[in-house]
Write an enzyme that holds these catalytic residues in place. Sequence first.
Site, mmCIF file in Angstrom:
data_model
loop_
_atom_site.group_PDB
_atom_site.id
_atom_site.type_symbol
_atom_site.label_atom_id
_atom_site.label_comp_id
_atom_site.label_asym_id
_atom_site.label_seq_id
_atom_site.Cartn_x
_atom_site.Cartn_y
_atom_site.Cartn_z
ATOM 1 N N GLU A 177 3.486 4.852 7.766
ATOM 2 C CA GLU A 177 3.205 3.680 6.931
ATOM 3 C C GLU A 177 4.463 3.214 6.174
ATOM 4 O OE1 GLU A 177 0.579 1.849 6.732
ATOM 5 O OE2 GLU A 177 0.468 0.941 4.739
ATOM 6 N N THR A 196 -1.221 -14.663 11.507
ATOM 7 C CA THR A 196 -0.735 -13.318 11.181
ATOM 8 C C THR A 196 -1.748 -12.239 11.538
ATOM 9 O OG1 THR A 196 0.485 -12.061 9.513
ATOM 10 C CG2 THR A 196 -1.517 -13.190 8.776
#
Length: 513
Positions: free
Chosen positions: A377, A503
């Site tokens: 992440e 997106t």
Amino acid sequence: MTRLTFVALGALLSVTLALPRNVPAELAFAHKKRYEAPAAVDRAQAVIDVFRTSWDGYFQFAFPHDELHPVTNTFSDSRNAWGASAVDALTTALVMSQKDIVNQIIDYIPTIDYTKTSTEVSLFETTIRYLGGMISGYDFLTGPLADLADNKANVEALLKQSQNLANTLSYAFDTPSGVPYNGLTLSTRGVDGGPNGLATVGTLVLEWVRLADLSGNSTYASLVEKAESYLLAPSPASSEPWPGLVGMDIDPVTGAFLDARGGWVGGADSFYEYLIKMYVYDPERYSLYRDRWILAADSTIAHLTSHPVPRPDLTFVAAYNGRNLSLNSQHLACFDGGNFILGGQVLGEQKYIDYGLELVNGCHETYISTATKIGPEIFSWDPARVPSDQQALYNTSGFYVTNSDYNLRPEVIESYYYAYRATSDPKYQDWAWDAIVAINATTRVGSGYSNINNVNVEGGGGFGDFQESFWFAEVLKYAYLIQAPEAEWQVGKEGKNAWVFNTEAHPFKVKGA
Ligand SMILES: *[C@@H]1O[C@H](CO)[C@@H](O)[C@H](O)[C@H]1NC(C)=O
Ligand SMILES: *[C@@H]1O[C@H](CO)[C@@H](O)[C@H](O)[C@H]1NC(C)=O
Ligand SMILES: *[C@@H]1O[C@H](CO)[C@@H](O)[C@H](O)[C@H]1NC(C)=O
Ligand SMILES: *[C@@H]1O[C@H](CO)[C@@H](O)[C@H](O)[C@H]1NC(C)=O
């Protein structure tokens, strides 16, 4: 076909590649072609199988709630209980031609009441997932995929529901500046009071403009264009530390920026993404957006480019606060390679494509260096802060892990997709395949796929029990499209695009296409 068949084809391919050097080039090429083409078909089908497994688990245990908890076969409603996974899955089911799932979803969408929810609404998340999914579904089902809808009334309902939703949300823009609030309480027409963020303000314009163009109601466009105008001409001047690169927090009362920190990271990211995508959508109306993207891209290359000390061959993009750099990046930021490549293609500027390919390579390194072959992440490469237990990883791979989760995010595969479309280099298809095989191996659990706690231990270090809606919308769409046959909605190979992806990976027909 089964995975075994693919392995067999892979073995054949390596035999082909190992042919003696004196084999005539045309013959070697013919072999390569013959064995590679079916492999891509098999890979595409394997991704469809993953999609169907995920959908079946969701449909059985969670539909029409927002998302599946695959470990416990339960559900949650983190996106206002309007069926986020269903709406987000629609356009992936469409491009994969999964007619039964398409019709399950479009039968459901007309029943959603977007005026009611008991939880706070995010203007941004609702726009990119729900509005984006319905508008894109409408573009497909009134266009090249019209045959997939059993009931035409359900197709018209996609546009109607998009307008219902936008009309419900539009009070968010009723601020002194026109910059919206992001957090909305629909029952009282309440707002969170701000500040709002760069990405959450700057990632509305494509969806609302497309809706204006489809519906003929230009108010949708004027609301978002007004909000965006503050991002295109930032004030105060100190909030733009380098030309085109701006701060993160914005005051909806004044439209002014409140800081000068940012980068291509979460919270800022898709503002930059949409600058060039608006130009793709309509080059006539959005040349200023293009100019601002060029400024941001040039400043990024000049000022944010960073090479880790032990791996000077790798390129990462630093974050900033004012002109101070912070040597951190994120899975979320790994869309940047793809966005540079798209910009380079549509502007005919090879330097942006080359830079984007370098960024893609850096993000690839974060995948291939971990125990699960999935990237973390958050990662860093600050030589002064390497944790002692990650010195070896840093020395060999040029980064260390600062947050080890994997949340079923798409950005790395997304950028492989743009890299493949621009170069036609099958290496990127292989990288995307390796990524989805690794993700499938580690995150598949119970009735679906789950986020995991630690990409750097075998097995992923435990499950978060949450199957995100963007798993359907983005990860599986990009993993599929990179292996899939040519289609008008695929990103253009020569910088000409009939569609542009929001997106959340929902493709919209470009204006005039
Ligand atoms: C156009 O959109 C605005 C903003 O949501 C809304 O207030 C208005 O009622 C819409 N107009 C029509 C004719 O639907
Ligand atoms: C940037 O770094 C300098 C020197 O460490 C420091 O004085 C300044 O406050 C920093 N600026 C920001 C915006 O953090
Ligand atoms: C990493 O590299 C540094 C600098 O070359 C060296 O001092 C250190 O021993 C290395 N550590 C490991 C675990 O490889
Ligand atoms: C995903 O995992 C399942 C179960 O192990 C397997 O049958 C399937 O082939 C895998 N798919 C991919 C793309 O790796």
